[in-house]
Design a protein around this motif. Structure first.
Motif, short mmCIF file in Angstrom:
data_model
loop_
_atom_site.label_atom_id
_atom_site.label_comp_id
_atom_site.label_asym_id
_atom_site.label_seq_id
_atom_site.Cartn_x
_atom_site.Cartn_y
_atom_site.Cartn_z
N ALA A 118 60.04 -33.72 -1.86
CA ALA A 118 59.66 -33.09 -3.13
C ALA A 118 60.09 -33.98 -4.31
O ALA A 118 59.36 -34.13 -5.28
CB ALA A 118 60.28 -31.70 -3.24
N TYR A 119 61.28 -34.54 -4.21
CA TYR A 119 61.76 -35.45 -5.25
C TYR A 119 60.84 -36.67 -5.36
O TYR A 119 60.41 -37.04 -6.46
CB TYR A 119 63.20 -35.90 -4.94
N MET A 162 57.02 -26.45 4.79
CA MET A 162 58.22 -26.83 4.08
C MET A 162 58.03 -26.76 2.57
O MET A 162 58.91 -26.36 1.88
CB MET A 162 58.65 -28.24 4.47
N ARG A 163 56.87 -27.18 2.09
CA ARG A 163 56.61 -27.16 0.65
C ARG A 163 56.74 -25.75 0.11
O ARG A 163 57.22 -25.55 -1.00
CB ARG A 163 55.22 -27.73 0.38
N GLU A 164 56.35 -24.73 0.89
CA GLU A 164 56.47 -23.35 0.43
C GLU A 164 57.92 -22.97 0.20
O GLU A 164 58.24 -22.29 -0.75
CB GLU A 164 55.84 -22.40 1.45
N ALA A 165 58.81 -23.45 1.06
CA ALA A 165 60.23 -23.15 0.91
C ALA A 165 60.76 -23.73 -0.40
O ALA A 165 61.52 -23.10 -1.10
CB ALA A 165 61.03 -23.70 2.09
N VAL A 166 60.32 -24.93 -0.75
CA VAL A 166 60.75 -25.54 -1.99
C VAL A 166 60.25 -24.71 -3.18
O VAL A 166 60.98 -24.42 -4.10
CB VAL A 166 60.25 -27.00 -2.10
N ALA A 167 58.99 -24.28 -3.12
CA ALA A 167 58.42 -23.47 -4.20
C ALA A 167 59.19 -22.16 -4.34
O ALA A 167 59.45 -21.72 -5.46
CB ALA A 167 56.94 -23.20 -3.95
N LEU A 168 59.58 -21.54 -3.23
CA LEU A 168 60.32 -20.29 -3.30
C LEU A 168 61.68 -20.47 -3.97
O LEU A 168 62.15 -19.58 -4.65
CB LEU A 168 60.50 -19.70 -1.90
N GLU A 194 54.58 -27.22 -8.39
CA GLU A 194 54.06 -28.54 -8.05
C GLU A 194 54.51 -29.59 -9.04
O GLU A 194 54.46 -30.77 -8.74
CB GLU A 194 52.52 -28.50 -8.01
N LYS A 195 54.91 -29.21 -10.24
CA LYS A 195 55.27 -30.16 -11.29
C LYS A 195 56.70 -29.89 -11.77
O LYS A 195 56.89 -29.22 -12.77
CB LYS A 195 54.29 -30.05 -12.45
N PRO A 196 57.69 -30.42 -11.05
CA PRO A 196 59.08 -30.21 -11.49
C PRO A 196 59.31 -30.80 -12.88
O PRO A 196 58.63 -31.73 -13.31
CB PRO A 196 59.90 -30.97 -10.46
N VAL A 197 60.27 -30.28 -13.55
CA VAL A 197 60.66 -30.76 -14.86
C VAL A 197 61.24 -32.16 -14.70
O VAL A 197 61.99 -32.43 -13.75
CB VAL A 197 61.73 -29.82 -15.47
#
Length: 151
Positions: free
Chosen positions: A41-42, A1-7, A18-21
């Motif tokens: 992720a949030y 799932m984390r990969e989908a967020v990164a994409l 890994e470090k959202p604004v």
């Protein structure tokens, strides 16, 4: 799932993903999405002490409302019931976490912080506050049984 967020973050490298604004006030900027993955992720991106509280809140909501629907919209995790709308939102500010009960004026007792919207009430959590999970669970349970907010 984390990969989908990164994409979903476009051409950013994995370390940037890994470090959202953090937006003004310290709220994580997370891509809009439905389900648990964007909410996690949030929570992972919540700065400092707020991330631990975010994990505790998310677990409390899941225990209190089995099958709860989750999403991130407008850079805030939302919790709701399928077909009934959203009953709770979470948002980070510099010095506190704001829980928004969208039908909070109908809860007993009413959460303490007023909103411009007559139906919405807020509860703020500051660093070092003792988290009263029993009171929060009662509010969450009540809120989940009311018609939710549908944007």
């Amino acid at each position: 799932m984390r990969e989908a967020v990164a994409l979903n973050l476009g051409s950013k490298s994995p370390s940037q993903a890994e470090k959202p604004v953090l937006l003004t006030g310290g709220n994580p900027q997370i891509p809009k999405g439905d389900g648990d993955a964007p909410v996690q992720a949030y929570i992972a991106a919540m700065p400092g002490w707020k991330s631990d509280i975010g994990r505790r809140l998310d677990a409390l909501i899941e225990r209190t409302v089995p099958g709860v629907r989750k999403a991130v919209k407008w850079n805030s995790p939302l919790y709701g019931i399928e077909g009934q709308g959203w009953f709770l939102g979470i948002h980070c500010f510099t010095k506190y976490i704001k829980l928004a009960f969208f039908r909070g004026a109908s809860l007993q007792p009413v959460p303490p912080v007023e909103s411009k919207d007559k139906n919405t009430r807020y509860f703020h959590i500051h660093e070092g506050d003792r988290l009263d999970e029993e009171r929060l669970a009662r509010w969450i349970k009540q809120a989940s049984q009311l018609p939710g907010w549908i944007p």
